[in-house]
Design a protein around this motif. Structure first.
Motif, PDB file in Angstrom:
ATOM      1  N   THR A  30       0.819  -1.217   0.000  1.00 54.41           N
ATOM      2  CA  THR A  30       0.000   0.000   0.000  1.00 54.41           C
ATOM      3  C   THR A  30       0.850   1.263   0.000  1.00 54.41           C
ATOM      4  N   SER A  31       2.140   1.131   0.307  1.00 57.75           N
ATOM      5  CA  SER A  31       3.018   2.305   0.267  1.00 57.75           C
ATOM      6  C   SER A  31       3.140   2.864  -1.145  1.00 57.75           C
ATOM      7  N   ILE A  71      -4.776  -2.289  -5.349  1.00 58.54           N
ATOM      8  CA  ILE A  71      -4.486  -0.859  -5.234  1.00 58.54           C
ATOM      9  C   ILE A  71      -4.289  -0.195  -6.589  1.00 58.54           C
ATOM     10  N   GLY A  72      -4.249  -1.008  -7.658  1.00 57.22           N
ATOM     11  CA  GLY A  72      -4.096  -0.424  -8.981  1.00 57.22           C
ATOM     12  C   GLY A  72      -5.235   0.503  -9.351  1.00 57.22           C
ATOM     13  N   LYS A 117      -6.415   6.748  -2.904  1.00 61.68           N
ATOM     14  CA  LYS A 117      -6.186   7.255  -1.553  1.00 61.68           C
ATOM     15  C   LYS A 117      -5.506   6.186  -0.705  1.00 61.68           C
ATOM     16  N   SER A 118      -4.447   6.579   0.033  1.00 62.93           N
ATOM     17  CA  SER A 118      -3.703   5.616   0.839  1.00 62.93           C
ATOM     18  C   SER A 118      -4.562   5.040   1.958  1.00 62.93           C
ATOM     19  N   ALA A 119      -5.435   5.857   2.543  1.00 59.49           N
ATOM     20  CA  ALA A 119      -6.302   5.357   3.618  1.00 59.49           C
ATOM     21  C   ALA A 119      -7.253   4.292   3.090  1.00 59.49           C
ATOM     22  N   THR A 120      -7.787   4.522   1.913  1.00 58.14           N
ATOM     23  CA  THR A 120      -8.681   3.542   1.289  1.00 58.14           C
ATOM     24  C   THR A 120      -7.926   2.258   0.966  1.00 58.14           C
TER      25      THR A 120
END
Length: 267
Positions: A85-86, A166-167, A171-174
């Protein structure tokens, strides 16, 4: 010839550089390290012990061993997926834009990220192993080496799955929420803690759709083959598990990389 060698060396250097950066950033995050150490105590030491004491004696096999193998793979999966996720955080900080314009393959960038994230997962791997031994799980030296040998494949499969997720997230939180929920669902439905051999209906369908199911089943197949008990504990033959893992890992890795790079270029 020299041109191809220089290109290969540049790709390898890029992978190692990105992996080392990712690992160093993880080490600078106390919360990640604490979670990697506490999670095995909570899930295997406390929850797992309760299961073992109340239902493990009716299983016909060493339930502590069964849980240990499942949680070792689960730990590799969860930490690697969370580490990927980073990529979304890097996108928000414009770091991804900087490395995408460099003369290296997009796949080298993603592969480096997965390696860096997976290195952190080995902290939980060894913490889980220590907790498992404390609750009475038996593990020979050869069995440990077999699990260690297949662990990179588990990390690559986990990283590819997270990459596909994540592709399409900006948003990082999502991204963190989605990956965490997917990790938790897989932990409870893939057979990490309890057998799923006799699941029927919707539960059986869901367990067979989860990538972690085949990774855990493969690890258990390799582990229990040394004891001659694999057929009574695993869902499928290790060779079939390996083919399924290889297929979805390749598809997820390629599709996830394409989706991520496309979303980055469309910013």
């Amino acid at each position: 010839m020299n041109t191809h060698m220089n290109k290969a060396a540049r790709e390898v250097n890029a992978v190692l550089t990105i992996a080392s950066r990712e690992f160093m950033l993880s080490l600078k995050s106390p919360s990640r390290i604490i979670m990697a150490l506490i999670w095995p105590v909570m899930m295997l030491g406390m929850f797992g012990s309760q299961l073992s004491q109340n239902m493990g004696f009716n299983m016909g096999f060493d339930f502590n061993q069964f849980m240990l193998v499942g949680m070792l793979v689960n730990g590799l999966f969860m930490i690697t997926m969370m580490g990927i996720t980073s990529l979304v955080e890097d996108r928000e900080n414009d770091f991804t834009q900087e490395i995408l314009v460099s003369p290296i393959s997009r796949y080298a960038i993603i592969f480096g990220k997965i390696i860096g994230a997976s290195l952190m997962s080995y902290i939980q791997f060894f913490a889980t192993l220590a907790v498992g031994l404390c609750i009475g799980a038996r593990l020979s030296g050869s069995q440990f080496l077999l699990l260690l040998a297949v662990s990179p494949l588990m990390c690559l499969a986990a990283g590819s799955l997270a990459l596909l997720c994540i592709g399409f997230i900006r948003k990082s939180a999502t991204a963190g929420f989605v990956v965490m929920m997917l990790s938790m669902v897989q932990m409870f439905l893939s057979g990490a803690l309890i057998p799923v051999n006799h699941s029927t209906g919707l539960m059986a369908v869901l367990s067979r759709l989860l990538p972690m199911t085949y990774c855990i089943d493969f690890a258990r197949g390799v582990f229990y083959q040394t004891m001659g008990a694999a057929n009574t504990i695993t869902l499928f033959a290790p060779a079939l598990d390996l083919m399924i893992i290889g297929a979805f890992t390749a598809v997820f890795f390629v599709a996830g990389t394409i989706a991520f790079v496309r979303s980055e270029t469309n910013r």
